[in-house]
Design a protein around this motif. Structure first.
Motif, PDB file in Angstrom:
ATOM      1  N   HIS A  42       0.814  -1.215   0.000  1.00 40.15           N
ATOM      2  CA  HIS A  42       0.000   0.000   0.000  1.00 40.15           C
ATOM      3  C   HIS A  42       0.853   1.274   0.000  1.00 40.15           C
ATOM      4  CE1 HIS A  42      -3.501   2.485   0.549  1.00 40.15           C
ATOM      5  NE2 HIS A  42      -2.924   3.057   1.590  1.00 40.15           N
ATOM      6  N   GLU A  43       1.924   1.282   0.751  1.00 42.44           N
ATOM      7  CA  GLU A  43       2.755   2.481   0.822  1.00 42.44           C
ATOM      8  C   GLU A  43       3.522   2.756  -0.474  1.00 42.44           C
ATOM      9  OE1 GLU A  43       4.945  -1.010   2.596  1.00 42.44           O
ATOM     10  OE2 GLU A  43       2.994  -0.113   2.928  1.00 42.44           O
ATOM     11  N   GLU A  44       3.590   1.779  -1.386  1.00 44.86           N
ATOM     12  CA  GLU A  44       4.297   1.947  -2.654  1.00 44.86           C
ATOM     13  C   GLU A  44       3.448   2.629  -3.724  1.00 44.86           C
ATOM     14  OE1 GLU A  44       5.205  -2.117  -3.444  1.00 44.86           O
ATOM     15  OE2 GLU A  44       7.077  -2.055  -2.328  1.00 44.86           O
ATOM     16  N   HIS A  45       2.136   2.653  -3.561  1.00 45.19           N
ATOM     17  CA  HIS A  45       1.249   3.175  -4.597  1.00 45.19           C
ATOM     18  C   HIS A  45       1.548   4.624  -4.933  1.00 45.19           C
ATOM     19  CE1 HIS A  45      -1.984   0.059  -3.256  1.00 45.19           C
ATOM     20  NE2 HIS A  45      -0.843  -0.490  -3.548  1.00 45.19           N
ATOM     21  N   GLY A  46       1.986   5.389  -3.969  1.00 47.73           N
ATOM     22  CA  GLY A  46       2.237   6.802  -4.194  1.00 47.73           C
ATOM     23  C   GLY A  46       3.621   7.130  -4.697  1.00 47.73           C
ATOM     24  N   SER A  47       4.508   6.133  -4.768  1.00 48.34           N
ATOM     25  CA  SER A  47       5.878   6.435  -5.179  1.00 48.34           C
ATOM     26  C   SER A  47       6.313   5.727  -6.450  1.00 48.34           C
ATOM     27  CB  SER A  47       6.855   6.081  -4.045  1.00 48.34           C
ATOM     28  OG  SER A  47       6.767   4.710  -3.727  1.00 48.34           O
ATOM     29  N   TYR A  48       5.604   4.685  -6.860  1.00 48.84           N
ATOM     30  CA  TYR A  48       5.999   3.947  -8.056  1.00 48.84           C
ATOM     31  C   TYR A  48       5.216   4.418  -9.268  1.00 48.84           C
ATOM     32  CZ  TYR A  48       8.646   0.547  -5.303  1.00 48.84           C
ATOM     33  OH  TYR A  48       9.550  -0.061  -4.496  1.00 48.84           O
ATOM     34  N   ALA A  49       5.889   4.396 -10.402  1.00 51.55           N
ATOM     35  CA  ALA A  49       5.278   4.837 -11.654  1.00 51.55           C
ATOM     36  C   ALA A  49       4.867   3.644 -12.506  1.00 51.55           C
ATOM     37  CB  ALA A  49       6.266   5.705 -12.429  1.00 51.55           C
ATOM     38  N   LEU A  50       3.925   3.916 -13.370  1.00 48.03           N
ATOM     39  CA  LEU A  50       3.432   2.950 -14.345  1.00 48.03           C
ATOM     40  C   LEU A  50       3.368   3.691 -15.674  1.00 48.03           C
ATOM     41  CD1 LEU A  50       1.993   0.208 -14.971  1.00 48.03           C
ATOM     42  CD2 LEU A  50      -0.144   1.344 -14.342  1.00 48.03           C
ATOM     43  N   CYS A  51       3.996   3.152 -16.700  1.00 47.79           N
ATOM     44  CA  CYS A  51       3.957   3.833 -17.997  1.00 47.79           C
ATOM     45  C   CYS A  51       2.604   3.584 -18.665  1.00 47.79           C
ATOM     46  CB  CYS A  51       5.117   3.405 -18.897  1.00 47.79           C
ATOM     47  SG  CYS A  51       4.936   1.783 -19.648  1.00 47.79           S
ATOM     48  N   ARG A  52       2.282   4.427 -19.610  1.00 47.93           N
ATOM     49  CA  ARG A  52       0.981   4.319 -20.275  1.00 47.93           C
ATOM     50  C   ARG A  52       0.862   3.033 -21.076  1.00 47.93           C
ATOM     51  NH1 ARG A  52       1.584  10.393 -21.343  1.00 47.93           N
ATOM     52  NH2 ARG A  52       0.777  11.191 -19.376  1.00 47.93           N
ATOM     53  N   ASP A  53       1.961   2.535 -21.632  1.00 50.45           N
ATOM     54  CA  ASP A  53       1.916   1.283 -22.386  1.00 50.45           C
ATOM     55  C   ASP A  53       1.586   0.107 -21.464  1.00 50.45           C
ATOM     56  OD1 ASP A  53       2.543   2.594 -24.760  1.00 50.45           O
ATOM     57  OD2 ASP A  53       4.680   2.188 -24.577  1.00 50.45           O
ATOM     58  N   CYS A  54       2.228   0.048 -20.317  1.00 53.31           N
ATOM     59  CA  CYS A  54       1.948  -1.028 -19.363  1.00 53.31           C
ATOM     60  C   CYS A  54       0.525  -0.912 -18.821  1.00 53.31           C
ATOM     61  CB  CYS A  54       2.958  -1.031 -18.222  1.00 53.31           C
ATOM     62  SG  CYS A  54       4.583  -1.670 -18.708  1.00 53.31           S
ATOM     63  N   ALA A  55       0.081   0.306 -18.552  1.00 46.13           N
ATOM     64  CA  ALA A  55      -1.289   0.506 -18.068  1.00 46.13           C
ATOM     65  C   ALA A  55      -2.292  -0.013 -19.093  1.00 46.13           C
ATOM     66  CB  ALA A  55      -1.538   1.979 -17.764  1.00 46.13           C
ATOM     67  N   GLU A  56      -2.053   0.280 -20.362  1.00 49.71           N
ATOM     68  CA  GLU A  56      -2.954  -0.176 -21.416  1.00 49.71           C
ATOM     69  C   GLU A  56      -2.932  -1.705 -21.535  1.00 49.71           C
ATOM     70  OE1 GLU A  56      -5.870  -0.220 -24.112  1.00 49.71           O
ATOM     71  OE2 GLU A  56      -5.213   1.518 -22.954  1.00 49.71           O
ATOM     72  N   LYS A  57      -1.762  -2.303 -21.469  1.00 50.51           N
ATOM     73  CA  LYS A  57      -1.660  -3.766 -21.534  1.00 50.51           C
ATOM     74  C   LYS A  57      -2.380  -4.416 -20.365  1.00 50.51           C
ATOM     75  CE  LYS A  57       2.669  -3.709 -24.072  1.00 50.51           C
ATOM     76  NZ  LYS A  57       4.117  -3.866 -24.025  1.00 50.51           N
ATOM     77  N   LEU A  58      -2.228  -3.836 -19.189  1.00 48.30           N
ATOM     78  CA  LEU A  58      -2.917  -4.382 -18.016  1.00 48.30           C
ATOM     79  C   LEU A  58      -4.428  -4.253 -18.160  1.00 48.30           C
ATOM     80  CD1 LEU A  58      -0.487  -3.146 -15.255  1.00 48.30           C
ATOM     81  CD2 LEU A  58      -1.058  -5.538 -15.734  1.00 48.30           C
ATOM     82  N   LYS A  59      -4.895  -3.111 -18.655  1.00 51.11           N
ATOM     83  CA  LYS A  59      -6.334  -2.927 -18.852  1.00 51.11           C
ATOM     84  C   LYS A  59      -6.870  -3.907 -19.892  1.00 51.11           C
ATOM     85  CE  LYS A  59      -6.491   1.826 -17.291  1.00 51.11           C
ATOM     86  NZ  LYS A  59      -6.776   3.233 -17.608  1.00 51.11           N
ATOM     87  N   GLN A  60      -6.094  -4.180 -20.939  1.00 50.35           N
ATOM     88  CA  GLN A  60      -6.500  -5.166 -21.942  1.00 50.35           C
ATOM     89  C   GLN A  60      -6.563  -6.568 -21.334  1.00 50.35           C
ATOM     90  OE1 GLN A  60      -3.685  -4.662 -25.143  1.00 50.35           O
ATOM     91  NE2 GLN A  60      -4.723  -2.846 -25.948  1.00 50.35           N
ATOM     92  N   SER A  61      -5.618  -6.880 -20.463  1.00 49.30           N
ATOM     93  CA  SER A  61      -5.620  -8.183 -19.789  1.00 49.30           C
ATOM     94  C   SER A  61      -6.848  -8.341 -18.908  1.00 49.30           C
ATOM     95  CB  SER A  61      -4.352  -8.364 -18.952  1.00 49.30           C
ATOM     96  OG  SER A  61      -3.214  -8.394 -19.780  1.00 49.30           O
ATOM     97  N   VAL A  62      -7.185  -7.282 -18.185  1.00 43.27           N
ATOM     98  CA  VAL A  62      -8.379  -7.309 -17.337  1.00 43.27           C
ATOM     99  C   VAL A  62      -9.626  -7.516 -18.196  1.00 43.27           C
ATOM    100  CG1 VAL A  62      -9.848  -5.911 -15.826  1.00 43.27           C
ATOM    101  CG2 VAL A  62      -7.372  -5.938 -15.484  1.00 43.27           C
ATOM    102  N   ALA A  63      -9.722  -6.785 -19.296  1.00 42.56           N
ATOM    103  CA  ALA A  63     -10.883  -6.900 -20.183  1.00 42.56           C
ATOM    104  C   ALA A  63     -10.971  -8.303 -20.779  1.00 42.56           C
ATOM    105  CB  ALA A  63     -10.811  -5.845 -21.288  1.00 42.56           C
ATOM    106  N   PHE A  64      -9.841  -8.874 -21.165  1.00 45.22           N
ATOM    107  CA  PHE A  64      -9.825 -10.224 -21.727  1.00 45.22           C
ATOM    108  C   PHE A  64     -10.288 -11.243 -20.686  1.00 45.22           C
ATOM    109  CE2 PHE A  64      -7.563 -14.247 -22.573  1.00 45.22           C
ATOM    110  CZ  PHE A  64      -8.147 -14.559 -23.792  1.00 45.22           C
ATOM    111  N   ARG A  65      -9.787 -11.138 -19.472  1.00 41.92           N
ATOM    112  CA  ARG A  65     -10.192 -12.055 -18.401  1.00 41.92           C
ATOM    113  C   ARG A  65     -11.680 -11.916 -18.111  1.00 41.92           C
ATOM    114  NH1 ARG A  65     -10.825 -12.388 -12.805  1.00 41.92           N
ATOM    115  NH2 ARG A  65     -10.148 -14.386 -11.947  1.00 41.92           N
TER     116      ARG A  65
END
Length: 79
Positions: A42-65
């Motif tokens: 939980h404490e990492e959510h505010g300090s770690y970054a996620l690139c837009r490409d990875c965010a999109e891939k993750l969202k596609q994975s969620v949608a596929f599942r």
């Protein structure tokens, strides 16, 4: 924010957002952990970054599942 994507190591700061900023109704910490295999504390959510490409891939994975799960009952009826 640590200026590198937590997953693919992209360091293009114009493509990075905080992981917490990238979360929404479809992309949750649980889904990020499920599809990456990386546990985020939980404490990492505010300090770690996620690139837009990875965010999109993750969202596609969620949608596929979600689509697979939704179609499972129909498949069982057809089978």
């Amino acid at each position: 924010m640590f200026p590198i994507c937590r997953f693919c190591l992209c360091d293009n700061e114009t493509r990075l957002d905080l992981i917490a900023t990238s979360l929404d109704g479809s992309l949750t910490i649980e889904s990020v952990e499920r599809f990456t295999g990386i546990q985020l504390h939980h404490e990492e959510h505010g300090s770690y970054a996620l690139c837009r490409d990875c965010a999109e891939k993750l969202k596609q994975s969620v949608a596929f599942r979600d689509n697979c799960l939704a179609n499972s009952a129909l498949f069982e009826q057809l089978y």
